[in-house]
Write a protein that holds these residues in place. Structure first.
Motif, PDB file in Angstrom:
ATOM      1  N   VAL A  47       0.581  -1.404  -0.017  1.00  0.00           N
ATOM      2  CA  VAL A  47       0.040   0.399  -0.327  1.00  0.00           C
ATOM      3  C   VAL A  47       1.016   0.991  -0.255  1.00  0.00           C
ATOM      4  O   VAL A  47       1.888   1.221   0.734  1.00  0.00           O
ATOM      5  N   ALA A  48       1.054   1.803  -1.237  1.00  0.00           N
ATOM      6  CA  ALA A  48       1.457   3.474  -0.594  1.00  0.00           C
ATOM      7  C   ALA A  48       0.670   3.729  -2.205  1.00  0.00           C
ATOM      8  O   ALA A  48       0.418   3.320  -2.863  1.00  0.00           O
ATOM      9  N   GLY A  49       0.889   5.450  -2.267  1.00  0.00           N
ATOM     10  CA  GLY A  49       0.201   6.432  -2.735  1.00  0.00           C
ATOM     11  C   GLY A  49       1.311   7.491  -2.978  1.00  0.00           C
ATOM     12  O   GLY A  49       2.046   8.095  -2.222  1.00  0.00           O
ATOM     13  N   GLY A  50       0.510   8.464  -3.540  1.00  0.00           N
ATOM     14  CA  GLY A  50       1.333  10.140  -3.734  1.00  0.00           C
ATOM     15  C   GLY A  50       3.332  10.167  -4.099  1.00  0.00           C
ATOM     16  O   GLY A  50       3.516   8.703  -4.812  1.00  0.00           O
ATOM     17  N   ALA A  51       3.364  11.024  -3.295  1.00  0.00           N
ATOM     18  CA  ALA A  51       5.108  10.965  -4.080  1.00  0.00           C
ATOM     19  C   ALA A  51       5.623   9.408  -3.369  1.00  0.00           C
ATOM     20  O   ALA A  51       6.417   9.276  -4.146  1.00  0.00           O
ATOM     21  N   VAL A  66       2.401  -9.699  -4.176  1.00  0.00           N
ATOM     22  CA  VAL A  66       1.533 -10.312  -5.389  1.00  0.00           C
ATOM     23  C   VAL A  66      -0.260  -9.214  -5.687  1.00  0.00           C
ATOM     24  O   VAL A  66      -1.323  -9.040  -6.835  1.00  0.00           O
ATOM     25  N   GLY A  67       0.196  -7.886  -4.837  1.00  0.00           N
ATOM     26  CA  GLY A  67      -0.820  -6.535  -5.705  1.00  0.00           C
ATOM     27  C   GLY A  67       0.154  -5.385  -4.488  1.00  0.00           C
ATOM     28  O   GLY A  67       0.419  -5.600  -3.785  1.00  0.00           O
ATOM     29  N   MET A  68      -0.537  -3.831  -5.629  1.00  0.00           N
ATOM     30  CA  MET A  68      -0.072  -3.217  -5.272  1.00  0.00           C
ATOM     31  C   MET A  68      -1.269  -2.275  -5.054  1.00  0.00           C
ATOM     32  O   MET A  68      -1.810  -1.933  -6.057  1.00  0.00           O
ATOM     33  N   PHE A  69      -0.948  -1.814  -4.411  1.00  0.00           N
ATOM     34  CA  PHE A  69      -3.100  -0.559  -3.724  1.00  0.00           C
ATOM     35  C   PHE A  69      -2.113   0.999  -3.553  1.00  0.00           C
ATOM     36  O   PHE A  69      -1.746   1.387  -3.001  1.00  0.00           O
ATOM     37  N   SER A  70      -2.246   1.567  -4.384  1.00  0.00           N
ATOM     38  CA  SER A  70      -2.155   3.142  -4.283  1.00  0.00           C
ATOM     39  C   SER A  70      -3.113   4.387  -4.761  1.00  0.00           C
ATOM     40  O   SER A  70      -2.844   5.560  -4.969  1.00  0.00           O
ATOM     41  N   GLY A  71      -4.441   3.404  -4.785  1.00  0.00           N
ATOM     42  CA  GLY A  71      -5.931   4.865  -3.869  1.00  0.00           C
ATOM     43  C   GLY A  71      -5.601   5.073  -3.063  1.00  0.00           C
ATOM     44  O   GLY A  71      -6.906   5.914  -2.328  1.00  0.00           O
ATOM     45  N   VAL A  97       1.849  -4.318   3.273  1.00  0.00           N
ATOM     46  CA  VAL A  97       3.050  -3.298   3.774  1.00  0.00           C
ATOM     47  C   VAL A  97       3.228  -2.175   3.141  1.00  0.00           C
ATOM     48  O   VAL A  97       2.421  -2.480   2.254  1.00  0.00           O
ATOM     49  N   SER A  98       2.818  -1.444   4.142  1.00  0.00           N
ATOM     50  CA  SER A  98       2.360   0.155   3.870  1.00  0.00           C
ATOM     51  C   SER A  98       3.462   1.060   3.417  1.00  0.00           C
ATOM     52  O   SER A  98       4.635   1.021   4.778  1.00  0.00           O
ATOM     53  N   ILE A  99       3.583   1.558   2.742  1.00  0.00           N
ATOM     54  CA  ILE A  99       4.779   2.396   2.878  1.00  0.00           C
ATOM     55  C   ILE A  99       4.687   3.698   2.317  1.00  0.00           C
ATOM     56  O   ILE A  99       4.142   4.306   1.506  1.00  0.00           O
ATOM     57  N   GLY A 100       4.605   4.719   3.111  1.00  0.00           N
ATOM     58  CA  GLY A 100       4.038   5.885   3.640  1.00  0.00           C
ATOM     59  C   GLY A 100       4.053   6.761   4.302  1.00  0.00           C
ATOM     60  O   GLY A 100       3.987   6.851   5.717  1.00  0.00           O
ATOM     61  N   GLY A 106      -3.036   4.354   7.261  1.00  0.00           N
ATOM     62  CA  GLY A 106      -4.537   4.512   7.797  1.00  0.00           C
ATOM     63  C   GLY A 106      -5.424   3.172   6.406  1.00  0.00           C
ATOM     64  O   GLY A 106      -6.095   2.509   7.307  1.00  0.00           O
ATOM     65  N   THR A 107      -4.752   3.322   5.405  1.00  0.00           N
ATOM     66  CA  THR A 107      -5.513   2.421   4.686  1.00  0.00           C
ATOM     67  C   THR A 107      -4.610   0.878   4.935  1.00  0.00           C
ATOM     68  O   THR A 107      -5.371   0.153   4.963  1.00  0.00           O
ATOM     69  N   ALA A 108      -3.528   0.673   5.462  1.00  0.00           N
ATOM     70  CA  ALA A 108      -3.582  -0.410   5.822  1.00  0.00           C
ATOM     71  C   ALA A 108      -4.051  -1.029   6.960  1.00  0.00           C
ATOM     72  O   ALA A 108      -4.726  -1.635   6.418  1.00  0.00           O
ATOM     73  N   LYS A 109      -4.809   0.214   7.851  1.00  0.00           N
ATOM     74  CA  LYS A 109      -4.603  -0.009   8.987  1.00  0.00           C
ATOM     75  C   LYS A 109      -6.963  -1.428   8.496  1.00  0.00           C
ATOM     76  O   LYS A 109      -6.980  -1.951   9.659  1.00  0.00           O
TER      77      LYS A 109
END
Ligand code: NAD
Length: 371
Positions: A47-51, A66-71, A97-100, A106-109
Motif C-alpha cells: 500500500v503506497a500512494g502519492g509521492a 501479489v498486489g499494489m494498492f495506490s489509491g 506492507v505500507s510505505i508512506g 491508515g489505509t493498511a489499518k
C-alpha cells in the motif's frame, strides 16, 4: 495513595503494545524483505500512494508482491477501504506492507481491521500512526475512529533516509503533529508516568531537531531525531489517549476537512496556553524539555524559528463556521481535562487559532493536574 520520594503519584495503569521496531538509516532497503520473512508471510500487498509510490516500488522489488494498492486518500474514505479490501481478497495476500505517511498507514489499518492481516509499516512522515492501535475511517464528512490491536503494525521500519524528500512545509507541520501527541499526552485521560516519560523524551528530540532540519532538510542526523521523536510521541499518545488538543482537532478535521498536520500545528500553542496554568507539572516538563523558562514561551520561540503555520483561516476554515465548531468542540472535550472547558473558552480558543493571534496564558483557579 502511592507517591515517589519526589512527590509523583505512582498509582497507575499502563497498557503496553507488542510491536517490533527497526530503526536506522537505510534499514528499509536492507531489512524489509527479512522482516516479512520473519512473519512467515509469502504474499505481499503493498500500500503506497502519492509521492511515495516510486520509492515503494523500489523498496519492494525483492519481495513476493501479489498486489499494489495506490489509491490512498486523506482520512481513509470508506470507498478506499472497500477497494483495498477487495484487492487483498482477490490477490490472496497474507501480509500488508505500507510505505508512506499517516494516510497510507491508515489505509493498511482499515484492511487489517476487517481481515486481521499483519502490517509491516515503513513510515515516511512524523504522523506516528504506525505505532498506535488507533484506526480512522471517513464517510461523507463524518470521521469514525476506534482502538483495536489488530490494526497495530507487527513491525515498523523507521528509516530517516525516506523522510529527506518530505517538503519543508510538510516536515514542519508533521513534526509539530508529533509534538502535539507528546504535549497532549501529559494531560490526556489515561496519562501515566510511562506515557509521560516517553512524551517528555519526544518533546526534547523534536524540539532540538526541528530548527536544524528547517535550515537544511537533508540533515540526516536531525531527521533521525525527528523520526525518533515521532515514534516516542506516537507511543505516548497511544497509551495516554486523546486529550483536549486531539479532541479539538478531531472535530475540526472531521467536520471541516482541514489538513491534518498543519491543523495540529496551529491549535497546539492555544491548547498549551489554555491548559498550562492549571497543569503546572506538565508545563514545567514541557519548558525543561524545550530548554526554556516557560512552556508557552518555549513553544512559541520554536514556532518562530521554523516558520510554523499559525492560523486556521489560512488552512481554509470559514469564520462563519466558528460558532458551530465551538459547540462541537465543547461536546467532545474530555471531562478529565486539567481545566474545565466551556463554550466561552472554546469560542475564544478557536477565534484566536482562526485569526493566528499570539496565544496568551489565562490564569485559573481550577485544581492542578498531577499525572
Ligand atoms: P499524509 O499521509 O496524508 O501525507 C501528506 C502528504 O505528504 C501526501 O501528499 C503524501 O504523498 C506526502 N508524503 C508523505 N511522505 C512523503 C515523503 N517522504 N516525501 C514526499 N512526500 C511525502 O499525511 P500525514 O500527516 O502523514 O498523516 C495524516 C493522516 O494520518 C490523517 O488521516 C490522520 O488522521 C492520520 N493519523 C492517524 C494516527 C493514528 O494513530 N491512527 C496518528 C496520526 C495521524
Amino acid at each position: 495513595m502511592t507517591t515517589s520520594s519526589s512527590g509523583r503519584i505512582l498509582d497507575f495503569q499502563y497498557q503496553a503494545y507488542a510491536q517490533r521496531v527497526i530503526f536506522g538509516a537505510g534499514c528499509a532497503r536492507s531489512d524489509l524483505a527479512n522482516e516479512v520473512k520473519l512473519l512467515e508471510c509469502s504474499r505481499v500487498l503493498v500500500v503506497a500512494g502519492g509521492a511515495e509510490l516510486a520509492v515503494a516500488s523500489e523498496l519492494t522489488t525483492e519481495l513476493p508482491v501479489v498486489g499494489m494498492f495506490s489509491g490512498v486518500r486523506p482520512h481513509v474514505p470508506v470507498t478506499v477501504a472497500d477497494a483495498v479490501r477487495a484487492l487483498a481478497a482477490e490477490s490472496e495476500a497474507d501480509v500488508v506492507v505500507s510505505i508512506g505517511g499517516g494516510s497510507t498507514t491508515g489505509t493498511a489499518k482499515a484492511l487489517a481491521l476487517s481481515s486481521g492481516l499483519p502490517i509491516v509499516a515503513v513510515p515516511t512522515t512524523y504522523a506516528g500512526s504506525e505505532a498506535t492501535p488507533v484506526w480512522g475511517l471517513t464517510d461523507e464528512q463524518r470521521k469514525t475512529t476506534g482502538v483495536d490491536v489488530r490494526v497495530l503494525p507487527r513491525t515498523v521500519l523507521y528509516d530517516p533516509e525516506l523522510t529527506t524528500s518530505l517538503p519543508m512545509d510538510l516536515t514542519v507541520a508533521s513534526a509539530l503533529n508529533a509534538m502535539a501527541h507528546c504535549i497532549d499526552a501529559l494531560w490526556a485521560p489515561k496519562a501515566n508516568p510511562i506515557s509521560s516519560a516517553l512524551a517528555v523524551a519526544g518533546i526534547r528530540a523534536l524540539g532540538s531537531a526541528l530548527p536544524p532540519v528547517s535550515r537544511d532538510g537533508s540533515d540526516l542526523a536531525a531527521r533521525a531525531d525527528l523520526l525518533y521523536g515521532a515514534y516516542l510521541a506516537a507511543v505516548s499518545f497511544g497509551s495516554a489517549g486523546s486529550g483536549l488538543h486531539h479532541k479539538i482537532c478531531h472535530v475540526l478535521g472531521g467536520a471541516y476537512g482541514l489538513p491534518h498536520a498543519p491543523m495540529h500545528a496551529v491549535v497546539l500553542p492555544h491548547v498549551l496556553a489554555f491548559n498550562s496554568p492549571a497543569a503546572a507539572w506538565a508545563a514545567t516538563e514541557v519548558a525543561e524539555a524545550l530548554g526554556a523558562e516557560d512552556a508557552l514561551e518555549g513553544l512559541l520561540a520554536l514556532y518562530a524559528s521554523i516558520a510554523a503555520p499559525r492560523s486556521l483561516r489560512d488552512l481554509g476554515l470559514a469564520q462563519a463556521d466558528l460558532a458551530e465548531a465551538a459547540a462541537l468542540v465543547v461536546e467532545a472535550a474530555p471531562p478529565s481535562n486539567p481545566r474545565p472547558f466551556d463554550l466561552a473558552d472554546a469560542e475564544q480558543l478557536l477565534h484566536h487559532a482562526w485569526a493566528g493571534d499570539r496565544p496568551q496564558a489565562q490564569p485559573t483557579t481550577a485544581p492542578e493536574a498531577t499525572a
